[in-house]
Write an enzyme that holds these catalytic residues in place. Structure first.
Site, short mmCIF file in Angstrom:
data_model
loop_
_atom_site.label_atom_id
_atom_site.label_comp_id
_atom_site.label_asym_id
_atom_site.label_seq_id
_atom_site.Cartn_x
_atom_site.Cartn_y
_atom_site.Cartn_z
N GLU A 33 -4.39 -0.92 7.17
CA GLU A 33 -5.29 -0.73 6.04
C GLU A 33 -6.44 0.19 6.46
O GLU A 33 -6.93 0.12 7.58
CB GLU A 33 -5.85 -2.08 5.60
CG GLU A 33 -6.77 -2.03 4.40
CD GLU A 33 -7.33 -3.39 4.01
OE1 GLU A 33 -7.67 -3.57 2.83
OE2 GLU A 33 -7.44 -4.27 4.90
N LYS A 106 -3.59 -2.74 -3.96
CA LYS A 106 -4.03 -4.05 -3.49
C LYS A 106 -4.53 -4.91 -4.65
O LYS A 106 -5.43 -4.51 -5.39
CB LYS A 106 -5.13 -3.87 -2.45
CG LYS A 106 -5.62 -5.16 -1.79
CD LYS A 106 -6.67 -4.85 -0.73
CE LYS A 106 -7.10 -6.11 0.00
NZ LYS A 106 -8.10 -5.80 1.06
N CYS A 146 -3.49 -6.82 3.43
CA CYS A 146 -4.54 -7.67 4.01
C CYS A 146 -4.71 -9.00 3.28
O CYS A 146 -3.89 -9.90 3.40
CB CYS A 146 -5.85 -6.87 4.07
SG CYS A 146 -7.06 -7.50 5.26
#
Length: 257
Positions: A33, A106, A146
């Site tokens: 990321e 995301k 993440c």
């Protein structure tokens, strides 16, 4: 990686690592990321946002995939959205000809407050709205980023897949407590490989990321990892191992919800 506050040097570091992975025989490469930049302030990444389809980060990923003849799961790229103060944190996938084949934005945005460490991604990132998996020569690949890893329903919505990706920049407190447990749990419950390339080290401004880049097999065994620093973490995805685990313990077939 341990990305810094300028895009150019970060892309150079990523290029060097991709070349090394390809030279070692890798056919599928994943980056962490924010591989393109971890600045001194959270808003720094907004300043380098790109329109969808073109820009230094996206062009780099396409070129690196094409030149090294590898598929690339490109960590995240800073894609512009309707809000000039925020970006979409987009995980882009390129095939070995340099063609973009997938974009996942995301969905879950990190908020954390403990002691002097405070984060709120909602200030600089606009959340995505849909889970995504992509077909590839390596099987069906599930994409996430993440903080997404804390939400197993994201992966359940995708059904059966062969590998899931979690490019990350975990904090040290949350990483030390939960990183390995979450990754191994996602591998076990989905009976899939987990590939989690991570930022790991001290960045500009003093921020430290947890690292522990990890590849986990569908039985939850850690195949390879690196605690901190720049480097290549490699392992082999074995379709026979997937079938062995799924046959011995048919969890997908046994599911009732």
């Amino acid at each position: 990686m341990v990305s810094g506050p300028e895009v150019g040097p970060n892309l150079e570091a990523a290029a060097r690592l991709i070349r090394a992975a390809a030279a070692d025989g890798a056919r599928l490469v994943a980056l962490p990321e924010n591989f393109y930049l971890i600045g001194r302030h959270e808003a720094d990444k907004v300043k380098v946002r790109e329109p969808d389809g073109a820009g230094p980060v996206q062009d780099f990923l396409a070129r690196a995939a094409r030149e090294n003849r590898v598929w690339i799961v490109g960590g995240t790229a800073p894609i512009a959205c309707g809000d000039a103060e925020r970006i979409r944190s987009a995980c882009l996938v390129f095939d070995d000809s340099g063609r973009r084949v997938a974009r996942y934005d995301k969905m879950h945005l990190f908020r954390f407050a403990a002691g002097e460490e405070r984060y709120d991604e909602t200030r600089t990132v606009e959340h995505g709205t849909a889970p995504l998996a992509v077909a590839s020569p390596f099987g069906r690949l599930a994409l996430s980023v993440c903080y997404d890893v804390r939400y197993p329903e994201l992966y359940r919505a995708l059904g059966v897949f062969d590998a899931l990706f979690v490019p990350s920049a975990f904090t040290v407190p949350t990483g030390a407590a939960h990183w390995e447990t979450l990754l191994r749990a996602r591998a076990i419950e989905n009976q899939a490989y987990v590939v989690a390339p991570a930022q790991g080290g001290v960045h500009a401004g003093g921020r430290r990321t947890y690292g522990h880049t990890m590849i986990v097999d569908p039985w939850g065994e850690i195949l390879a990892q690196q605690a901190e620093g720049e480097g290549v973490v490699a392992a082999q995805m074995d379709p026979a191992r997937l079938r062995e685990v799924q046959s011995a313990l048919p969890a997908h077939a046994n599911r009732r919800l």
